[in-house]
Design a protein around this motif. Structure first.
Motif, PDB file in Angstrom:
ATOM      1  N   THR A   1      43.364  39.850  39.370  1.00 53.68           N
ATOM      2  CA  THR A   1      44.000  40.966  38.676  1.00 53.68           C
ATOM      3  C   THR A   1      42.961  41.835  37.966  1.00 53.68           C
ATOM      4  OG1 THR A   1      45.907  39.572  38.293  1.00 53.68           O
ATOM      5  CG2 THR A   1      45.766  41.570  36.985  1.00 53.68           C
TER       6      THR A   1
ATOM      7  N   ARG B   1      49.250  45.427  35.807  1.00 60.41           N
ATOM      8  CA  ARG B   1      48.926  44.010  35.635  1.00 60.41           C
ATOM      9  C   ARG B   1      50.110  43.158  36.066  1.00 60.41           C
ATOM     10  NH1 ARG B   1      46.955  46.155  30.727  1.00 60.41           N
ATOM     11  NH2 ARG B   1      44.689  46.272  30.762  1.00 60.41           N
TER      12      ARG B   1
ATOM     13  N   SER C   1      50.499  43.037  39.773  1.00 61.54           N
ATOM     14  CA  SER C   1      49.479  42.200  40.395  1.00 61.54           C
ATOM     15  C   SER C   1      49.793  40.718  40.210  1.00 61.54           C
ATOM     16  CB  SER C   1      48.120  42.540  39.789  1.00 61.54           C
ATOM     17  OG  SER C   1      47.186  41.569  40.138  1.00 61.54           O
ATOM     18  N   VAL C   2      50.144  40.338  38.995  1.00 60.62           N
ATOM     19  CA  VAL C   2      50.457  38.937  38.721  1.00 60.62           C
ATOM     20  C   VAL C   2      51.732  38.538  39.484  1.00 60.62           C
ATOM     21  CG1 VAL C   2      51.143  37.290  36.919  1.00 60.62           C
ATOM     22  CG2 VAL C   2      49.311  38.911  36.500  1.00 60.62           C
TER      23      VAL C   2
END
Lengths: 316, 293
Positions: free
Chosen positions: B196, B183, B186-187
């Motif tokens: 995401t 996560r 991705s962020v």
């Protein structure tokens, strides 16, 4: 340095309006769906109450104390069914608790080699997954004949006891209780086992180090510290037993009378619903909805208590 | 420097009360284990023996026979079960997965705790209550709208209520297992929350979610009580979502309590199919989760 980061900042494209809206609405959508789960619970309570309103108005709380179930005269009461629900669940738990906790101990300790234990745990889980109607069919053709013979013997030798005072009729309270024991056993075993496994190993080591035998450790250290977990397992099993429908309907005999004898046929709320709902009309539907509401509230209380215990155990 | 312990003081006497109690209790535990497995073996062996002896190909393609007539099958019930479980999955999978996404990805504490609590309570609601509820919502509404009454739609809706908590819980658990690094990566690359979740988190949790949904479907296919007065039963092929529809589970119930031998043997065959379905999905699910771990 300052100018450097400023130029970097301007180089990063800010998110477009569409992206931001999409993001926000996605989060909102998931929130709405999550709240819908809780909403479903309330919706069920509301809908069942609304549908049972005519019966609630007519019978009030007396519905719970009346033994009448007479569609011809439109006179209804659920005392025998409440009695049957509670007694059959009680018999089921009485049989399932010792066996279930015993099995949980067997599967949480190293009595057996690891591979065998994994297979046994899987088999016990499987026991929970078999459809209830299949237990019912098995009960009719296998369990009832066995228990009828046992009941005949109990009645002839211990007939002076009120609980064995009638000759067995085949289906009845006892077969229903036994099938409930079989069906709730996996829940008790699985959750008790989890509770036993999560007891800190230092406790067991300390006890064994002080010279306690394995079973002294189990009975005086492990089970007391897993006790709340075991209680919540029993509560969840109780909730399941009270709501169980098909197997019980097929084995309990569906007689709307209260009898002290375990060998006599009886009825439960869920069996009443299963038997009568599709052919009911008018006030009878409302009365059945009222009975469903009673069952819903009963199981709700038991389940909430169980969840509450589970949550409290988790927080410690 | 030699310690002055009396001989054998550190070994327990094998005939002492404590040792005997220990051995006795071990025996009791094994007896409990045996008693717990006995019904499982008894049910499985009975269903396998009785079911296989009445199983043949025509069972899957023919309609239920008249009482005391040989042959026939329950193709309509298999189709009806698939139809209603399909409706149930169509409602519960999207709702359940989305709700679980909120629980693991976006919620902060309190709401998630309440929703998880509600999910657990919902999974404890007796299946017959789901039937009563679906009767009130779908069957009575269809009657009011003059579209029908007992129907596949009502049955599917009731099954959806029962599948929902299972799907939420399994999805919730599998999303929590997705590594936080993914996560953050991705962020950190500038992805939005939506990107995401849909392109990073969900794909890596999809095998576990599918497993959970399959287990929910297998469980729902065996549910009988909620279908008794929402879908009712029908001896014909399902041709409309608004008509009474046959299902395997209700067929087992109806035929097992009938006095006719040929119907009873069909009930055994249908039980066998239900049990095999649960058995096979459980084993596959077990195998799939083992592979990942």
């Amino acid at each position: 340095m300052a100018t450097n980061s400023e130029s970097l900042q301007s180089a990063i494209k800010s998110r477009s309006e569409i992206d931001r809206t999409l993001d926000r609405s996605f989060v909102w959508m998931t929130r709405v769906f999550a709240l819908a789960i809780a909403g479903t619970l309330l919706w069920i309570a509301l809908q069942v109450t609304v549908d049972s309103w005519p019966a609630i108005q007519k019978f009030g709380a007396g519905f719970l104390a009346s033994t009448a179930w007479n569609p011809v005269k439109d006179d209804y009461g659920v005392l025998p069914q409440v009695y049957g629900t509670l007694v059959s669940s009680f018999i089921g738990l009485l049989l399932a608790i010792p066996i279930g906790v015993g099995t949980a101990v067997l599967l949480s300790e190293d009595f057996l080699p690891g591979k065998v234990r994994i297979v046994l745990v899987f088999l016990v889980e499987l026991l929970a997954a078999i459809p209830s109607v299949v237990y019912g069919v098995w009960g009719i053709f296998v369990l009832v004949p066995i228990l009828t013979n046992l009941g005949r013997w109990l009645n002839s030798t211990l007939g002076w006891l009120p609980i064995f005072s009638t000759p067995p009729t085949g289906p009845g309270m006892l077969p229903a209780g036994v099938i409930l024991a079989i069906m709730t056993l996996p829940i008790i075993t699985a959750i008790s086992r989890d509770a036993l496994i999560s007891v800190p190993p230092s406790l067991r080591q300390a006890s064994l180090g002080l010279g306690a035998t394995r079973w002294e450790t189990i009975l005086q250290v492990l089970i007391p510290s897993a006790f709340s977990g075991i209680v919540s397992a029993v509560m969840l099993a109780l909730g399941r037993a009270m709501g169980e429908t098909m197997a019980v309907t097929m084995l309990i005999g569906n007689s709307n009378k209260i009898s002290a004898s375990l060998l006599a046929p009886a009825n439960t709320i869920s069996s009443l619903l299963a038997n009568q709902f599709s052919e009911a009309s008018g006030l009878q539907v409302a009365a059945l909805m009222y009975a469903a509401l009673v069952l819903f509230v009963l199981t709700l209380i038991v389940n909430i208590l169980a969840e509450y215990i589970v949550l409290r155990v988790k927080r410690i | 420097m030699t310690a002055h312990f009396p001989e054998r003081s550190l070994t327990r006497d094998s005939m002492s009360g404590r040792t005997l109690f220990n051995t006795f209790m071990t025996g009791v535990a094994f007896v409990c284990g045996g008693l717990a497995l006995l019904p499982l073996l008894a049910v499985l062996s009975y269903v396998l023996i009785q079911g296989f002896s009445s199983l043949n190909l025509s069972i899957f393609v023919e309609l239920p026979p008249a009482p005391l007539r040989q042959g026939g099958g329950f193709g309509n019930a298999i189709l009806g079960t698939l139809l209603m479980v399909g409706i149930g999955a169509l409602i519960s999978v999207p709702v359940g997965v989305t709700a679980a996404i909120y629980l693991t990805e976006f919620s902060s504490g309190k709401i998630a705790r309440w929703v998880r609590f509600a999910t657990n309570i919902l999974s404890g609601v007796p299946s017959i209550i789901a039937g009563v509820f679906a009767y009130g919502i779908v069957v009575l509404t269809l009657v009011k709208l003059n579209l029908g009454s007992y129907s596949a739609l009502g049955g599917g809706f009731a099954l959806a209520i029962l599948m929902l908590p299972i799907i939420v819980r399994t999805t919730d658990e599998s999303l929590q297992l997705v590594s936080q690094d993914l996560r953050q990566a991705s962020v950190g690359l500038g992805a939005t929350k939506f990107q995401t979740v849909t392109q990073v988190v969900l794909p890596s949790a999809i095998p576990a979610i599918v497993t959970g949904a399959t287990l929910a479907i297998a469980r729902a296919a065996g549910e009988t009580a909620p279908l008794l007065f929402t879908a009712l039963f029908s001896p014909f092929w399902p041709d409309s979502l608004f008509k009474p529809t046959a299902s395997l589970a209700v067929l087992v119930y109806n035929f097992a309590i009938s006095p006719f031998k040929n119907w009873q043997s069909l009930a055994w065959a249908a039980s066998l199919i239900l049990v095999l379905m649960v058995l096979i999905t459980s084993i596959i699910a077990r195998w799939a989760t083992r592979q990942k771990a």
